[in-house]
Design a protein around this motif. Sequence first.
Motif, PDB file in Angstrom:
ATOM      1  N   HIS A  61       0.843  -1.188   0.000  1.00 24.56           N
ATOM      2  CA  HIS A  61       0.000   0.000   0.000  1.00 24.56           C
ATOM      3  C   HIS A  61       0.881   1.241   0.000  1.00 24.56           C
ATOM      4  O   HIS A  61       2.098   1.170   0.127  1.00 24.56           O
ATOM      5  CB  HIS A  61      -0.905  -0.007   1.231  1.00 24.56           C
ATOM      6  CG  HIS A  61      -1.664  -1.288   1.399  1.00 24.56           C
ATOM      7  ND1 HIS A  61      -2.808  -1.560   0.702  1.00 24.56           N
ATOM      8  CD2 HIS A  61      -1.423  -2.372   2.187  1.00 24.56           C
ATOM      9  CE1 HIS A  61      -3.261  -2.762   1.048  1.00 24.56           C
ATOM     10  NE2 HIS A  61      -2.428  -3.268   1.948  1.00 24.56           N
ATOM     11  N   ASP A  62       0.243   2.399  -0.133  1.00 24.26           N
ATOM     12  CA  ASP A  62       0.976   3.658  -0.096  1.00 24.26           C
ATOM     13  C   ASP A  62       1.651   3.869   1.250  1.00 24.26           C
ATOM     14  O   ASP A  62       2.640   4.571   1.359  1.00 24.26           O
ATOM     15  CB  ASP A  62       0.028   4.832  -0.384  1.00 24.26           C
ATOM     16  CG  ASP A  62      -0.438   4.826  -1.827  1.00 24.26           C
ATOM     17  OD1 ASP A  62       0.287   4.249  -2.651  1.00 24.26           O
ATOM     18  OD2 ASP A  62      -1.503   5.380  -2.106  1.00 24.26           O
ATOM     19  N   GLY A  63       1.094   3.280   2.294  1.00 26.18           N
ATOM     20  CA  GLY A  63       1.677   3.423   3.625  1.00 26.18           C
ATOM     21  C   GLY A  63       1.120   2.369   4.539  1.00 26.18           C
ATOM     22  O   GLY A  63       0.008   1.881   4.360  1.00 26.18           O
ATOM     23  N   LYS A 281       1.364  14.417   7.050  1.00 29.41           N
ATOM     24  CA  LYS A 281       1.199  13.661   5.805  1.00 29.41           C
ATOM     25  C   LYS A 281       2.519  13.016   5.390  1.00 29.41           C
ATOM     26  O   LYS A 281       2.553  11.865   4.933  1.00 29.41           O
ATOM     27  CB  LYS A 281       0.685  14.592   4.714  1.00 29.41           C
ATOM     28  CG  LYS A 281       0.373  13.875   3.407  1.00 29.41           C
ATOM     29  CD  LYS A 281      -0.347  14.793   2.429  1.00 29.41           C
ATOM     30  CE  LYS A 281       0.549  15.887   1.927  1.00 29.41           C
ATOM     31  NZ  LYS A 281      -0.093  16.696   0.863  1.00 29.41           N
ATOM     32  N   LEU A 284       3.128   9.864   7.363  1.00 34.33           N
ATOM     33  CA  LEU A 284       2.406   8.710   6.831  1.00 34.33           C
ATOM     34  C   LEU A 284       3.192   8.072   5.683  1.00 34.33           C
ATOM     35  O   LEU A 284       3.241   6.844   5.559  1.00 34.33           O
ATOM     36  CB  LEU A 284       1.019   9.136   6.353  1.00 34.33           C
ATOM     37  CG  LEU A 284       0.079   9.766   7.394  1.00 34.33           C
ATOM     38  CD1 LEU A 284      -1.273  10.083   6.760  1.00 34.33           C
ATOM     39  CD2 LEU A 284      -0.101   8.868   8.601  1.00 34.33           C
ATOM     40  N   GLU A 285       3.797   8.895   4.849  1.00 33.88           N
ATOM     41  CA  GLU A 285       4.620   8.381   3.757  1.00 33.88           C
ATOM     42  C   GLU A 285       5.843   7.640   4.295  1.00 33.88           C
ATOM     43  O   GLU A 285       6.228   6.585   3.778  1.00 33.88           O
ATOM     44  CB  GLU A 285       5.067   9.526   2.849  1.00 33.88           C
ATOM     45  CG  GLU A 285       3.949  10.271   2.161  1.00 33.88           C
ATOM     46  CD  GLU A 285       4.475  11.457   1.370  1.00 33.88           C
ATOM     47  OE1 GLU A 285       5.716  11.590   1.260  1.00 33.88           O
ATOM     48  OE2 GLU A 285       3.666  12.249   0.865  1.00 33.88           O
ATOM     49  N   GLY A 288       5.373   4.051   5.309  1.00 36.03           N
ATOM     50  CA  GLY A 288       5.326   3.136   4.183  1.00 36.03           C
ATOM     51  C   GLY A 288       6.705   2.882   3.608  1.00 36.03           C
ATOM     52  O   GLY A 288       7.085   1.737   3.347  1.00 36.03           O
ATOM     53  N   ASP A 309      -5.596  13.770  -0.006  1.00 34.98           N
ATOM     54  CA  ASP A 309      -4.373  13.041  -0.355  1.00 34.98           C
ATOM     55  C   ASP A 309      -3.733  12.404   0.874  1.00 34.98           C
ATOM     56  O   ASP A 309      -3.041  11.383   0.766  1.00 34.98           O
ATOM     57  CB  ASP A 309      -3.380  13.952  -1.073  1.00 34.98           C
ATOM     58  CG  ASP A 309      -3.026  15.183  -0.266  1.00 34.98           C
ATOM     59  OD1 ASP A 309      -3.755  15.504   0.690  1.00 34.98           O
ATOM     60  OD2 ASP A 309      -2.021  15.841  -0.583  1.00 34.98           O
ATOM     61  N   ALA A 310      -3.950  12.989   2.056  1.00 31.66           N
ATOM     62  CA  ALA A 310      -3.434  12.382   3.278  1.00 31.66           C
ATOM     63  C   ALA A 310      -4.283  11.175   3.677  1.00 31.66           C
ATOM     64  O   ALA A 310      -3.754  10.144   4.129  1.00 31.66           O
ATOM     65  CB  ALA A 310      -3.408  13.404   4.414  1.00 31.66           C
ATOM     66  N   GLN A 312      -5.708   9.185   1.714  1.00 33.42           N
ATOM     67  CA  GLN A 312      -5.367   8.082   0.815  1.00 33.42           C
ATOM     68  C   GLN A 312      -4.152   7.291   1.287  1.00 33.42           C
ATOM     69  O   GLN A 312      -3.948   6.159   0.856  1.00 33.42           O
ATOM     70  CB  GLN A 312      -5.130   8.627  -0.591  1.00 33.42           C
ATOM     71  CG  GLN A 312      -6.382   9.188  -1.254  1.00 33.42           C
ATOM     72  CD  GLN A 312      -6.092   9.931  -2.546  1.00 33.42           C
ATOM     73  OE1 GLN A 312      -4.946   9.980  -2.992  1.00 33.42           O
ATOM     74  NE2 GLN A 312      -7.123  10.505  -3.151  1.00 33.42           N
ATOM     75  N   ARG A 313      -3.352   7.888   2.172  1.00 38.25           N
ATOM     76  CA  ARG A 313      -2.173   7.200   2.678  1.00 38.25           C
ATOM     77  C   ARG A 313      -2.497   6.302   3.871  1.00 38.25           C
ATOM     78  O   ARG A 313      -1.614   5.638   4.396  1.00 38.25           O
ATOM     79  CB  ARG A 313      -1.093   8.222   3.054  1.00 38.25           C
ATOM     80  CG  ARG A 313      -0.453   8.855   1.824  1.00 38.25           C
ATOM     81  CD  ARG A 313       0.469  10.002   2.159  1.00 38.25           C
ATOM     82  NE  ARG A 313       1.221  10.443   0.993  1.00 38.25           N
ATOM     83  CZ  ARG A 313       0.758  11.223   0.030  1.00 38.25           C
ATOM     84  NH1 ARG A 313      -0.484  11.659   0.094  1.00 38.25           N
ATOM     85  NH2 ARG A 313       1.510  11.565  -0.998  1.00 38.25           N
ATOM     86  N   SER A 315      -3.900   3.057   4.829  1.00 40.04           N
ATOM     87  CA  SER A 315      -4.117   1.864   4.022  1.00 40.04           C
ATOM     88  C   SER A 315      -5.241   0.982   4.534  1.00 40.04           C
ATOM     89  O   SER A 315      -5.716   0.103   3.816  1.00 40.04           O
ATOM     90  CB  SER A 315      -2.816   1.047   3.942  1.00 40.04           C
ATOM     91  OG  SER A 315      -2.247   0.904   5.226  1.00 40.04           O
TER      92      SER A 315
END
Length: 739
Positions: A61-63, A281, A284-285, A288, A309-310, A312-313, A315
């Motif tokens: 996942h993105d994170g 944010k 969160l990245e 991941g 967009d945050a 979406q991180r 998961s």
Amino acid sequence: MSNSTADNTMDRRDNPFPASAVARFSPADRAGLNIETPSVVQALSYVDQYLNSPSEVAPQHDGNVIAIVGEYGTGKTHLTIELLHRVKDSVRENVHSFYLDAPADTFLALYRDRFFRQLDRKDVRQRVAEYYADIIAEDLGDSPLTEDVARRLTERQLEPRQVVEEFGLSHSKFQQELQERLGRITEHEDFGTALGLFMRPEFEAAVWEWLAGHPADSVLRERGIRRTIDDDISALEAIGVFAFLYGRQNHRFILIIDEFEKVLSRDARSIKSESSVLAFKKLLEVFGQARCLLILSGLPDFVEVLPADAQQRISCIVRPTALSFADVRDYVRLSLGRDNGDLSPFNEDSIAYLAELAGGNARKVIRLCYHAYAASANTGAALTRAMLREVAREQFEISSPDDVRSEITRVLDINGWEFELNKQLIQDPTTVADYWLPVGQVGSGCAVIITQSVLHEHEAELLVSAGEAMLSSDPAVAAVLVINGYLAESLRDLISAAFSRVMQYSPLRFTDDFSAAVGAFIRRLEETSDEDRMNLVESKLDQLLRQTSGVRKSLEHVQRSTISPLVIENAVDGGLRRVFGALSGDRNLSAVALPYPTEQLFSSALNAAEGYSSSLEQAMRSAFVNLGRRAPSDVPHEVVESFYTAQSVVALIKIFRDSVARLVVSPDFDYDMARGPLEDVCRFFDRNISELTYRLPSGPESITVPLNAPSFGDDNAFDIRRLAERVYESIRRYMMDRL
């Protein structure tokens, strides 16, 4: 429990249900009863997948971020603790978990007061040593003579500093490489430098102090470390640094934060800073990228305030599932701990009704189970629906009806809202509002109805009928229902649809929540009202005067207090500013310059009024100086009355000035068009300043204004009641001069 007399006389100490339905984590705790609802299965499955996947596998996942989201009492903390126990039960040696209960503050407080204090200094140093070992192993791995040493370094069988010394290698070379590598890995050069120096005993204390959030020691500043971890952004970066530090060495770094809405919500300071939100944010990245796991638990607010967009991180979003009848029955069975399936004093019907009353809310289920079991033990009777309703009323109706009414009256008085008691709003004589707050045109306002616990459908139907009748009346009405007790979850949607707002009374939160809700309805009704705007402004002033009177009455009931008059003055000033600020609209009008003669009039009037208020401050101080040694009734009434009236005069002059500024200070100002509204504003001030000054014990001439503009007359001073007249004349002359 059997049906024997001995069993039925069991006291509460044998109650198998917890007295407190609020989950709290303790390091000594083990996993408790766990009903595997779909949400529990979903969350545990995600954690198991993370723990059991190969370290080298990139995240899917993105994170790696789990959000456990739910309202109060839905079991968020219980589920969070279950995940923590699953992590701690893992047989893997490289798992590092941190459980934090968020402070009611900032990300900085979260880092300093919660996260950093759980870090183990020796463990952090060991993580840095692993990077150091890898750098040395890479250097030694190129030679057949030292490749075995390199292998043992990567397998953590040798201590890297010992290898450097035995082979006569350059400490400074590897130290520099370590700092550079850590800078790249953590994405922050200063953190890389600090962690690299952490390997050297002479720098260890200084680095640890800096990581704790203290200013850098001189030995660190000399090496380029100058900033301090003293704001949300640097705190979030620091958490990310440790995630990289552990994760890039294939360690499982798991950070669990409970009650996360305390640091990230609509009311939190962090959400007001765009930089803080961007830093979060980024965190969160980082989780991941570093193959770490972040578990956030809290009210829905913390997810909803994040930009898309945050969000979406994140998961995996887990929403605790409402407990079904089967879940509650399993919970009762497991709590009783009987092998024969005996559920007494419960039975299938009482459990079904308990689940219905609680609406699947885990906290309510546990609380009702505890008190229902105790009630049965005291009476020796099996639990029935009537007994469960009695338990709900006893345990949730914690305040008397009179206490609730007194609290509501106090809130209305503090806000200066006009109200009537037991107001019949429609033809049906049974439909009566306990409180009626008129707003705007006749018939418009806010109704407040008070009721005890709502457990029967018949009780709900009566309330629904009353609420719908009020809301359908004409003109506009807002209806607030205050429930002093328990509202059956199965009836909540039915009740909520019939009222503008449904509130359950709670001594801890009711005052603020009720004040905010009623205030919002009043503002909405005022905005949509067809009544003349000046009448609404006048009603606002009446509200202010009631507030002032209410504060004065409260002051007279002070018992041997040492409250400073300056504190009271500031409180009154703050209240007045809020009320008049709402009336004046644009809060920046005070910074706009009026025509010079008009500005001079307002300046002189304010100086006179504030000077009069200042002189009263001295009288207030004298009245208070011996308050601790005599009865409060000895405080001269005229002193208190004059003090509050003078404050009101000052505020009224300010709103008058702002109202004039709104009409006059405009590039396309047209005197002919604005004359009518200007006359209305001046008449309004005239009427109300007269009322205020006549309330001064020393008479209406108490405040006289020195005349700084001789062109308006030969007298050296004018009564403040003539301010509107002077202002209107100054604007008229100003416009004539422009023609």
